[in-house]
Structures are given as structure tokens and as C-alpha cells.
Design a protein around this motif. Structure first.
Motif, PDB file in Angstrom:
ATOM      1  N   PRO A 171      -6.538  -0.341  -3.418  1.00 60.51           N
ATOM      2  CA  PRO A 171      -7.104  -1.441  -2.638  1.00 60.51           C
ATOM      3  C   PRO A 171      -6.367  -2.759  -2.822  1.00 60.51           C
ATOM      4  CG  PRO A 171      -8.556  -0.847  -4.465  1.00 60.51           C
ATOM      5  CD  PRO A 171      -7.471   0.175  -4.434  1.00 60.51           C
ATOM      6  N   TYR A 172      -6.398  -3.564  -1.761  1.00 63.16           N
ATOM      7  CA  TYR A 172      -5.924  -4.939  -1.764  1.00 63.16           C
ATOM      8  C   TYR A 172      -7.202  -5.784  -1.796  1.00 63.16           C
ATOM      9  CZ  TYR A 172      -2.965  -8.947  -0.289  1.00 63.16           C
ATOM     10  OH  TYR A 172      -2.280 -10.138  -0.210  1.00 63.16           O
ATOM     11  N   ALA A 213       0.833  -1.210   0.000  1.00 65.33           N
ATOM     12  CA  ALA A 213       0.000   0.000   0.000  1.00 65.33           C
ATOM     13  C   ALA A 213       0.866   1.258   0.000  1.00 65.33           C
ATOM     14  CB  ALA A 213      -0.927  -0.004   1.221  1.00 65.33           C
ATOM     15  N   PRO A 244      -6.752   3.487   3.967  1.00 65.58           N
ATOM     16  CA  PRO A 244      -7.465   4.562   3.258  1.00 65.58           C
ATOM     17  C   PRO A 244      -6.517   5.427   2.444  1.00 65.58           C
ATOM     18  CG  PRO A 244      -8.222   4.387   5.533  1.00 65.58           C
ATOM     19  CD  PRO A 244      -7.033   3.480   5.409  1.00 65.58           C
ATOM     20  N   GLN A 254      -5.889  -5.756   6.231  1.00 68.06           N
ATOM     21  CA  GLN A 254      -6.214  -4.413   6.711  1.00 68.06           C
ATOM     22  C   GLN A 254      -6.337  -3.439   5.546  1.00 68.06           C
ATOM     23  OE1 GLN A 254      -3.291  -2.908   9.422  1.00 68.06           O
ATOM     24  NE2 GLN A 254      -4.179  -0.850   9.511  1.00 68.06           N
ATOM     25  N   GLU A 255      -7.324  -2.574   5.612  1.00 63.34           N
ATOM     26  CA  GLU A 255      -7.489  -1.548   4.579  1.00 63.34           C
ATOM     27  C   GLU A 255      -6.667  -0.314   4.941  1.00 63.34           C
ATOM     28  OE1 GLU A 255     -11.459  -0.635   3.420  1.00 63.34           O
ATOM     29  OE2 GLU A 255     -12.140  -2.709   3.588  1.00 63.34           O
TER      30      GLU A 255
END
Length: 366
Positions: free
Chosen positions: A247-248, A221, A243, A240-241
Motif C-alpha cells: 500500500p501507498y 507499486a 491491488p 490510486q490503489e
């Protein structure tokens, strides 16, 4: 058994159940047979537990089920029970061949092919296709009494072997990745512009790949890299995202491999024969992580692309989140290097293998 006669549509029986690596080339051949001889009947053999129960009907082909014959690699108690299992499976397979009026049996190896070869022997012409340089037991047996033997790579130790490559779906060999890129990114909810890594470990996923790549999610990311990760239907993957970052996207399985390839800039995956052939055919730079079991055929499959500069290879034991950070992220982020590796993949393989094999099969059916 049926004998092909002038004016009668031939019936082709394909035996390639179990894994996608056996089923997909069988279905690519089936599609090619229908293109070259639209009147032909194509029937697939499989077992109740194989992936063919999902893939074959979805592609519009009838599936006949037979008892499986597991092929143990080592002398075990199971091995000594094989004769009875083989006899029962061969008997039922022979009944299927008679029922459908088989004119030729095409085997792709594995536990569906062995009873098919034994049932067809002396009754129906046999064509064997071997995708790996080290043939499995079923194809070693089938090649002894086959009318034609087709192989994917030179120096495959089977009698009278003809090198044709691996039959691939036309949706793969005709894929225009650049033209489909925007549609593919939207389909998977990926960032439309970020460099993107495709990750998968075969039809069932691979724990080592899942752990290593998901463990580097923050580093991916932070590097501005999007990820499409097929983790396998029996596995879960919680990531985990972050922001504001690409995106994953974890998915259990990829039904649309054409769109997955089009969405990606680089792929990290196993190097089964089918996967290695597809990745090269679409010109996708790869980081191959060969399966550490078996007889080393996955490393052999990856070697031509590595030698051509189209791929890297990492041992399964060496694949860690740190290795992803050190090796994979710099590659995906380097557009110039990605373009060079993609160009190196162009021209590899046998893009017409499906129709070359289909002509061999239809000739054998006469």
C-alpha cells in the motif's frame, strides 16, 4: 526578575516557537532539564499562530503567548514598522518573564526569540542555541549579550560559540528501529515485509515532493515498494490503489515520528537542521531535497550525511516522477545498499546534545 537562589527550583523559559524546527529542540531541551533537575520549572514562549500551540501542551509544558515579531529578510515597509511592534512585544514578554520568575531564557531563533532576548537583556541570563550554520537575525542579535552560545555545527559565525549538536527527543535517540518495525508497519497499515519509503516535506508538507512521489505511485507499486507519505495538513493527496501491491499510505501529519522512522527503510524529505539530525541519529538512509529558498542552509545541513555515504541529495527543481523512478526506486529496492548507507549514518551527530545543553542552561540559571 527572579534570581536563582540555593534550594529554590530554577525556572527555565524556552523560546522556540513558529515551526517544528524551532519547537522540537526546545522541547527536547525541556525534557532533558526535567531529567537532570526534576524540581525545575520549564515554561515555553510562543505566539497564537505557531505550531507550538499544539506541540507544547501535548508534551506537558505551560505555554505563555506573546505578540510575534516577524523578521523580514529584505527592507520593506514592514521593516520600518518593526520598532513599534518590537517595543510592544518586548514589554509583554518582560511581564511574562517577571510573572513566571525566569532564571534563564533559552532561545532557538525565530520571531519568538527576538523579543525574549530583548526582554531578558540585562535582567535574566540568556543562552542561545543555533541549529543552522548560517544564523538568523534573532540569534545574531541574542548572541551579542548571551551568557552562553551553543551551536549545532562547527564554524557557525556567532561569538564564543560552543558546538553541542541539536537537542533531540529521547524517543528518537534511543530508537531501536528493528525492534519497532513490526509494530510501526501495523500502526500505519503498511505491508509488513515490503521495502518501504517514508516521505515528508516538513510540518506543512512540500508540493514538489508530493507531486513527484505520488506521480511515481505506479512505478513504486510495480517495484514492490510500500510508501508512507505525510503530505501536510493543508494539502490533499489522492493516490490510486494497486491491488496486490504494497500500500501507498498518505497521511496529513506524522504525530509518531518514532514509528514512522521505524517503519521505513529509506526516507525522502527536506533537510532542515532538525530533520537531518534526526534522520542521521536513527540511521535511516536519506534522499534529501533541500528547500530551494533561503540562504542555502538546507543543502549545508544535508552535506555531512551525503559526504559520509549515508544520503543522496537532489535539487528541488530536479525532483520529478521520472527522477523518483530513476534514483529512488533502485535505492529502496537494494537491501545491501540500504544497509551500507544505514551503517554510514551510525555515529554521526551528537546524540547527547539535549543533556549537554541542559547542563549549560542550568549552570547559567545559577
Amino acid at each position: 526578575m527572579s534570581k536563582a537562589v540555593e534550594g529554590r527550583a530554577p525556572t527555565v523559559v524556552v523560546a522556540g516557537g513558529g515551526t517544528a524546527g524551532h519547537i522540537e529542540p526546545a522541547l527536547a531541551l525541556a525534557d532533558a532539564v526535567r531529567r537532570l533537575a526534576p524540581e525545575a520549572n520549564v515554561v515555553a514562549l510562543g505566539t497564537r499562530r505557531g505550531l507550538e500551540n499544539e506541540l507544547v501542551p501535548a508534551r506537558g509544558y505551560p505555554l505563555e503567548l506573546i505578540p510575534p515579531v516577524p523578521l523580514p529578510r529584505k527592507p520593506t515597509a514592514e521593516l520600518f514598522r518593526l520598532p513599534l511592534k518590537v517595543r510592544d512585544s518586548v514589554k509583554q514578554t518582560r511581564e511574562v518573564l517577571e510573572k513566571v520568575g525566569a532564571d534563564v531564557v533559552v532561545g532557538f531563533g525565530g520571531y519568538v526569540s527576538l523579543p525574549a532576548y530583548l526582554a531578558a537583556r540585562g535582567r535574566v541570563p540568556i543562552v542561545v542555541h543555533e541549529a543552522n550554520q548560517s544564523p538568523g537575525l534573532a540569534n545574531r542579535v541574542g548572541a551579542r549579550f548571551a551568557k552562553r552560545v551553543a551551536v549545532a555545527v562547527p564554524n557557525t559565525p556567532l561569538p564564543n560559540a560552543e558546538v553541542v549538536g541539536i537537542p533531540l527527543r529521547r524517543s528518537i535517540t534511543s530508537l531501536d528501529r528493528a525492534a519497532l518495525r513490526a509494530e510501526a508497519r501495523k500502526f500505519f497499515d503498511l505491508d509488513p515485509d515490503a521495502p518501504t519509503l517514508l516521505v515528508f516535506g516538513g510540518s506543512q508538507g512540500a508540493r514538489s515532493i508530493n507531486t513527484a512521489v505520488s506521480g511515481a505511485a505506479k512505478e513504486l507499486a510495480d517495484a514492490g515498494i510500500g510508501v508512507l507519505h505525510a503530505h501536510g495538513p493543508k494539502n490533499t493527496l489522492v493516490v490510486q490503489e494497486f491491488p496486490g501491491r504494497p500500500p501507498y499510505v498518505p497521511v496529513p501529519y506524522l504525530d509518531r515520528m518514532d514509528l514512522a522512522y521505524a517503519a521505513a527503510d529509506v526516507v525522502l524529505c527536506r533537510s532542515g537542521a532538525m530533520t537531518a539530525a534526526e534522520v542521521s541519529a536513527v540511521g535511516l538512509p536519506a534522499v534529501f531535497v533541500p528547500l530551494p529558498h533561503g540562504n542555502g542552509e538546507q543543502a549545508t545541513n544535508a552535506r555531512p550525511a551525503v559526504d559520509a555515504g549515508a544520503a543522496l541529495m537532489v535539487d528541488d527543481a530536479d525532483l520529478t516522477p521520472a527522477k523518483v523512478h530513476e534514483l529512488v526506486i533502485p535505492l529502496v529496492a537494494d537491501a545491501g545498499r540500504v544497509a551500507k548507507m544505514s551503517a554510514a549514518a551510525v555515529g554521526m551527530g551528537h546524540r547527547e546534545a539535549d543533556e549537554v545543553l541542559a547542563k549549560i542552561v542550568l549552570e547559567a540559571a545559577k
